[in-house]
Each structure stands twice: as C-alpha cells, then as structure tokens.
Motif scaffolding. Structure first.
Motif, mmCIF file in Angstrom:
data_model
loop_
_atom_site.group_PDB
_atom_site.id
_atom_site.type_symbol
_atom_site.label_atom_id
_atom_site.label_comp_id
_atom_site.label_asym_id
_atom_site.label_seq_id
_atom_site.Cartn_x
_atom_site.Cartn_y
_atom_site.Cartn_z
ATOM 1 N N ARG A 1 101.308 -8.990 -31.150
ATOM 2 C CA ARG A 1 100.202 -8.031 -31.058
ATOM 3 C C ARG A 1 100.713 -6.591 -30.946
ATOM 4 N N LYS A 2 101.907 -6.426 -30.388
ATOM 5 C CA LYS A 2 102.506 -5.096 -30.240
ATOM 6 C C LYS A 2 104.013 -5.233 -30.384
ATOM 7 N N THR A 3 104.655 -4.245 -31.000
ATOM 8 C CA THR A 3 106.108 -4.303 -31.198
ATOM 9 C C THR A 3 106.776 -3.038 -30.671
ATOM 10 N N PHE A 4 107.996 -3.200 -30.206
ATOM 11 C CA PHE A 4 108.746 -2.111 -29.583
ATOM 12 C C PHE A 4 110.185 -2.188 -30.086
ATOM 13 N N SER A 5 110.644 -1.139 -30.771
ATOM 14 C CA SER A 5 112.017 -1.081 -31.287
ATOM 15 C C SER A 5 112.860 -0.163 -30.417
ATOM 16 N N ILE A 6 113.971 -0.696 -29.926
ATOM 17 C CA ILE A 6 114.939 0.074 -29.129
ATOM 18 C C ILE A 6 116.263 0.017 -29.876
ATOM 19 N N ASP A 7 116.763 1.175 -30.304
ATOM 20 C CA ASP A 7 117.896 1.135 -31.223
ATOM 21 C C ASP A 7 118.616 2.476 -31.273
ATOM 22 N N HIS A 8 119.872 2.439 -31.778
ATOM 23 C CA HIS A 8 120.626 3.682 -31.965
ATOM 24 C C HIS A 8 121.194 3.796 -33.376
ATOM 25 N N TYR B 1 110.233 1.254 -37.177
ATOM 26 C CA TYR B 1 109.354 0.228 -37.709
ATOM 27 C C TYR B 1 108.480 -0.431 -36.649
ATOM 28 N N GLY B 2 108.696 -0.120 -35.378
ATOM 29 C CA GLY B 2 107.879 -0.702 -34.325
ATOM 30 C C GLY B 2 106.599 0.091 -34.088
ATOM 31 N N ASP B 3 105.655 -0.522 -33.389
ATOM 32 C CA ASP B 3 104.466 0.228 -32.958
ATOM 33 C C ASP B 3 104.883 1.315 -31.970
ATOM 34 N N GLU B 4 105.830 0.983 -31.128
ATOM 35 C CA GLU B 4 106.470 1.943 -30.226
ATOM 36 C C GLU B 4 107.956 1.933 -30.545
ATOM 37 N N ASN B 5 108.585 3.099 -30.450
ATOM 38 C CA ASN B 5 110.008 3.197 -30.808
ATOM 39 C C ASN B 5 110.764 4.071 -29.820
ATOM 40 N N TYR B 6 111.923 3.591 -29.431
ATOM 41 C CA TYR B 6 112.853 4.393 -28.635
ATOM 42 C C TYR B 6 114.177 4.345 -29.390
ATOM 43 N N VAL B 7 114.336 5.272 -30.333
ATOM 44 C CA VAL B 7 115.479 5.288 -31.240
ATOM 45 C C VAL B 7 116.222 6.605 -31.090
ATOM 46 N N LEU B 8 117.459 6.532 -30.597
ATOM 47 C CA LEU B 8 118.293 7.720 -30.412
ATOM 48 C C LEU B 8 119.627 7.498 -31.124
ATOM 49 N N PRO B 9 119.766 8.002 -32.352
ATOM 50 C CA PRO B 9 120.997 7.766 -33.124
ATOM 51 C C PRO B 9 122.267 8.312 -32.464
ATOM 52 N N ASP B 10 122.138 9.291 -31.598
ATOM 53 C CA ASP B 10 123.322 9.870 -30.953
ATOM 54 C C ASP B 10 123.808 9.054 -29.767
#
Length: 316
Positions: A98-105, A112-121
C-alpha cells in the motif's frame, strides 16, 4: 522521517537488491531488527536473496524469507536498491504494498518509492539507517549490522565516500560493545582457499588497456565450475584489480549464463563509472557501478575502454 512513514502501519516487508553485499545485508537486517524492537505490534518480514556465508552470523539473517507470502503489506521498505527491478522476487511484493519507502545512496536511484530517503553522497545505506534510527534504541545487534555496511561500502573506511559523519557513526557504534576488528576480519578480509585461488587466477589472466589506465579480469562459467565456487565467492576481486598501480578503472566480469556477463566497475579518481554502467542499463555510484550484458568478455572490455577513453579525453 521513519516515524512518520510508520504511522498507521501494521505489516512491513523489508528487502534489498539481488546478490546482496555487506551494505545490503547490513541495512536490511538493521532495519528488520530495529522495527522488531521498536514496533512490537507490527508484523515485520525480511525478504532477501541468498546471502554469502560470511554474513551468516549477523543477527536477522536466519529470519530471511526466500519465498513471498500472500500478503499485501502496509509498507515495503527497499534498502540499498537503485531501482525496483533489482529487488528480484521481492519486486512483486513491492508492487502490491500500500505504501513504499526507498532508502538508498546510489546516484542512479530515481526515487521510485512513494517516500524516498536517497543521499548519493552518503557512504552507505547503513549510514542512512543510522541517521533514521533513534540512537537510544540501537543495541549491539543493530550496531553490528550498521557497522557491517559502513565497513564494506567504504573498503574499511578508505574510499572517497567516507565523510566526518561516517566516522562519527562508526565511533558511536563501537560503544555498543561490538568486536569491530573481528567483524572486519571475518566478513571483509578472510577468504577461503578456493576464493584465493579464483582471485589469483583472475589476477594472473588479467590484462591492461589504454596504456595501463584500465585493467580487465573475467571469469567464465567453466572456471567457476573448475574451482567449485559460485558467484558469491568473487567478492573483492574487482577491488584488488583497482589497487594496481597506475590503473584508473578496473573492470571485472563473470559469466551469469552462456554469453551473458555481470560486470563490476571501479574507478580511482577521474572516471564516472556510473555513467558508463548507465549506457548498458546498469548503475551505482560514481566510483563503483555495475551492469549486465550479452557478448564476449573481450567485446565488453573494449566497449568499456572506449567510454573510459572518451571521459579521460574530455577531462584533459
């Protein structure tokens, strides 16, 4: 941010990318253990591909599910995964949530998530988990998982992705009574005899391109069979190739199936290997990336060398 995402959630699926490495195993088990501890009334399931044997002692690995349940989860948390296709069999679970959360660097992550915490650095997805967690709730087992990812995705704190915040996280984690030297030695440095043999053969048969700026190593299915090893036994080879003096880019390939290779790229200072991997449908980081493609090992090497040369020419 995690607290907000967890509001109203009763079921959670946690997963990471195919062929999980240290950061993937570390971040997924850390999240799994943290949610189990802090949200006792929430059902939490951990889905992941088969993990390398060196990670078997990490808490939570024994709870990994390799087949999907017939559940539409309230929340799917994808960790260390640049795109949902790399979730493997868990992609279907992601799509039903029902809800998606992407945590990535990964710099190639397209949110691509409904919520995203993406910090490439960031040094690792584990460092991002550390940022999200309530520090008072990080116990020894959670700390071991986070520290595992820090170690593996920074090459034991030597890569350019290391920052002050990375060392601050590591300093906090070792206060949780983890045996950091043993964790590094057992999961990063120690190799089996067969792993050393396949690495030695790859180094022996490697070759240089572009006047020594590119080094190439490859392993065929026949060689894997000869040494009785699997693709999980190939960790560390590309980094050892990269350590060759004078080399800017290391390319290591292994045959997934007949005529299809998985390629890993590492660069030292100048070349953006994520841009090169992106040309072939892959991605990753500026200094570490990968892709899969059909062809011979020599054809792939020539294609990569051409792109490296173009980048170096633009720099100069």
């Amino acid at each position: 941010m995690l607290k907000k995402v967890m509001e109203g959630v009763h079921t959670v699926a946690v997963s990471g990318h195919l062929r999980p490495d240290g950061d993937c195993v570390g971040s997924t088990t850390a999240m799994y253990l943290y949610l189990k501890k802090c949200y006792k009334n929430v059902q939490v399931d951990l889905y992941l591909d088969e993990v390398p044997d060196v990670f078997r002692e990490i808490k939570g690995v024994g709870d990994i599910l390799h087949k999907k349940k017939d559940v539409a989860y309230d929340l799917f948390i994808a960790l260390d995964c640049g795109d949902k296709e790399r979730l493997g069999f868990a992609e279907e679970i992601f799509d039903r949530a029902r809800k998606t959360f992407s945590i990535d660097h990964h710099v190639s992550n397209r949110n691509y998530g409904d919520e995203n915490y993406v910090l490439p650095d960031a040094s690792s997805t584990c460092e991002l988990c550390y940022n999200l967690f309530d520090k008072e709730e990080i116990d020894r087992d959670i700390a071991r998982s986070i520290y595992l990812g820090l170690v593996h995705d920074t090459g034991v704190f030597q890569y350019s992705n290391v920052s002050r915040s990375t060392f601050e996280a590591a300093a906090f984690l070792i206060t949780k009574d983890i045996d950091a030297p043993a964790l590094i030695d057992e999961t990063y440095y120690k190799k089996t005899y067969s792993q050393n043999q396949i690495m030695a053969r790859t180094l022996l048969e490697s070759f240089l391109l572009l006047d020594g700026k590119v080094i190439v190593g490859s392993v065929s299915k026949e060689v894997l069979k000869f040494y009785n090893v699997t693709t999980k036994d190939l960790d560390g080879i590309v980094n050892q190739l990269r350590n060759t003096k004078g080399v800017e880019v290391a390319l290591f390939m292994y045959e997934l199936e007949d005529g299809i290779y998985k390629a890993s790229l590492r660069s030292n200072k100048e070349v953006d290997v994520n841009a090169i991997a992106g040309l072939y449908g892959g991605g990753g980081h500026i200094r570490a990336a990968g892709f899969s493609m059909p062809g011979t090992a020599h054809d792939i090497a020539n294609n990569v060398a051409r792109e490296v040369e173009m980048q170096l020419n633009r720099i100069r």
